[in-house]
Design a protein around this motif. Sequence first.
Motif, PDB file in Angstrom:
ATOM      1  N   GLY A 178       0.792  -1.218   0.000  1.00 23.37           N
ATOM      2  CA  GLY A 178       0.000   0.000   0.000  1.00 23.37           C
ATOM      3  C   GLY A 178       0.822   1.264   0.000  1.00 23.37           C
ATOM      4  O   GLY A 178       1.942   1.311  -0.512  1.00 23.37           O
ATOM      5  N   SER A 179       0.259   2.308   0.627  1.00 23.25           N
ATOM      6  CA  SER A 179       0.886   3.627   0.634  1.00 23.25           C
ATOM      7  C   SER A 179       1.658   3.897   1.908  1.00 23.25           C
ATOM      8  O   SER A 179       2.411   4.877   1.986  1.00 23.25           O
ATOM      9  N   ALA A 180       1.500   3.057   2.934  1.00 25.19           N
ATOM     10  CA  ALA A 180       2.047   3.359   4.248  1.00 25.19           C
ATOM     11  C   ALA A 180       3.508   2.952   4.389  1.00 25.19           C
ATOM     12  O   ALA A 180       3.866   1.796   4.135  1.00 25.19           O
ATOM     13  N   ASN A 181       4.329   3.890   4.816  1.00 22.54           N
ATOM     14  CA  ASN A 181       5.695   3.579   5.207  1.00 22.54           C
ATOM     15  C   ASN A 181       5.678   2.906   6.576  1.00 22.54           C
ATOM     16  O   ASN A 181       4.680   2.921   7.292  1.00 22.54           O
ATOM     17  N   PHE A 182       6.810   2.344   6.957  1.00 16.94           N
ATOM     18  CA  PHE A 182       6.927   1.685   8.259  1.00 16.94           C
ATOM     19  C   PHE A 182       7.505   2.697   9.242  1.00 16.94           C
ATOM     20  O   PHE A 182       8.636   2.573   9.718  1.00 16.94           O
ATOM     21  N   ASP A 183       6.694   3.727   9.563  1.00 22.11           N
ATOM     22  CA  ASP A 183       7.184   4.789  10.441  1.00 22.11           C
ATOM     23  C   ASP A 183       6.030   5.438  11.192  1.00 22.11           C
ATOM     24  O   ASP A 183       4.861   5.166  10.943  1.00 22.11           O
ATOM     25  N   TYR A 184       6.381   6.302  12.127  1.00 24.34           N
ATOM     26  CA  TYR A 184       5.394   6.970  12.966  1.00 24.34           C
ATOM     27  C   TYR A 184       4.402   7.766  12.132  1.00 24.34           C
ATOM     28  O   TYR A 184       3.193   7.752  12.390  1.00 24.34           O
ATOM     29  N   ARG A 185       4.909   8.523  11.157  1.00 26.56           N
ATOM     30  CA  ARG A 185       4.029   9.405  10.394  1.00 26.56           C
ATOM     31  C   ARG A 185       2.958   8.617   9.661  1.00 26.56           C
ATOM     32  O   ARG A 185       1.786   8.987   9.686  1.00 26.56           O
TER      33      ARG A 185
END
Length: 475
Positions: A408-415
């Motif tokens: 998907g679009s999500a990085n593996f980070d807080y944001r």
Amino acid sequence: MTALLDWLHAAAHAHPLRFDLFAAGWLVYLIGLGLWIVLQKREPAATLAWLISLAVLPYLGFVIYYWFGPQRIRRQRLRRGRARARLPLADGDAADAELRELARLGQATTRLPASTASDVRLLVDGGATYDALVEAIAGAREHVHLEYYIFEPDRTGTRVRDALVERAKAGVTVRLLVDAVGSARLRRRFLAPLVEAGGEVAWFHPMLAPWRRPWLNLRSHRKIVVVDGRIAFTGGINVTDEEDERLRADAYRDLHLRIEGEVVGALQQVFLEDWIYATGQRAPSIPRVAPARGAVDAQVLVSGPDGPWEPIHRLHVAAIHAARQRVWLATPYFVPGEAAMMALTSAALAGLDVRLLVPSLSDSRLVTYAARSYFDDLLAAGVRIHEYGPRLMHTKALLCDEDVAIIGSANFDYRSFRLNFEVSMLFRDAGIAASLAELLQHDMAQAPRVRADRRRSFLRARLPESLARLMSPLL
């Protein structure tokens, strides 16, 4: 700090009344903002960090917190009307039970039911993605809905815009929603041909009213296209020349999806929620499409600051914990929280094949340093880390065992997990997992492996990495 205390001591003796008023104002400021922050019930470490910053930086700390502090958005949603189909609890082996548990977790946190797809195609890099996208738009007969974080007015953006203009002139309903920060270079003059042809354009969290707190730091990072309610596109690729390897030798290495089947309806639902929120309009009348069930188990995962459960974050961690053979993760931004870090290291310590693929240098040096600050613990646990380059690796995917994939679009980070509006797809299918494994294996073969005994300068590596890690919650 000593200088500050000396100044306060001198000021108290020189102007006692003025100092008393200052101290009283500071005390009211600290108590008021302290209660505001404490009542949000965030992680203790983050709460204490904000309290200290507000105390050390009076008034300026408030401005920083007001613009960049943790926030929640309450918005009128169609989500209240989402179906809550009960998942079957048929008997099965342990692996099947774990897959059903993931599906139930996804449904409970997103209120989007588990579904199926009849066709799923992995589109590698921008060239294949834009060709498939323009082809699908050209075949639209009823509507085309698009939502993008970045839509640039360059050659790629012009190509997609012109395809939309052609369909709008033919009477097809076209709705384009773009993020006001990610698509800041997009001007109304560029969009005029689409609007004149009858298309509709809206901006997510526009900056015309910057005094409205959520608009600056909370962005829609989603990439969604729905054509006639039958074909959908989602993943990590924006509309920009930076993603087309045919136009630029340094184009991003990225991954997107073309999907058909009943799960397209859930992506349509997500788009409509965002469109209504951004425009204030009523729900548009959309012809209902009832495609037959497909053979691929699929589920839409959405997350954002308008919900409390961090579904995409939670599903990543749950999938890693449920894995029994392998966990392969690709992400351009790697800034894990405690739960995600614990899941990855636990999987590696338990003997699973755990691999991490990240860029050798991301588009943010601060993020690169922050990511590398976690490498020592990962390597010590047995995680294999690969740094891809020189092209920027922009793929966002998690592969677990032989049949679970999240793309998907999500990085593996807080944001991505807490601040951005994101969308990902969860697949429970051996064929898609095999295709993703082949792609990741190909990219890892071209990405040098990070060694535990690598040389690291104190000033150029260890110190900046440690400092960048302190900024992790803001990245």
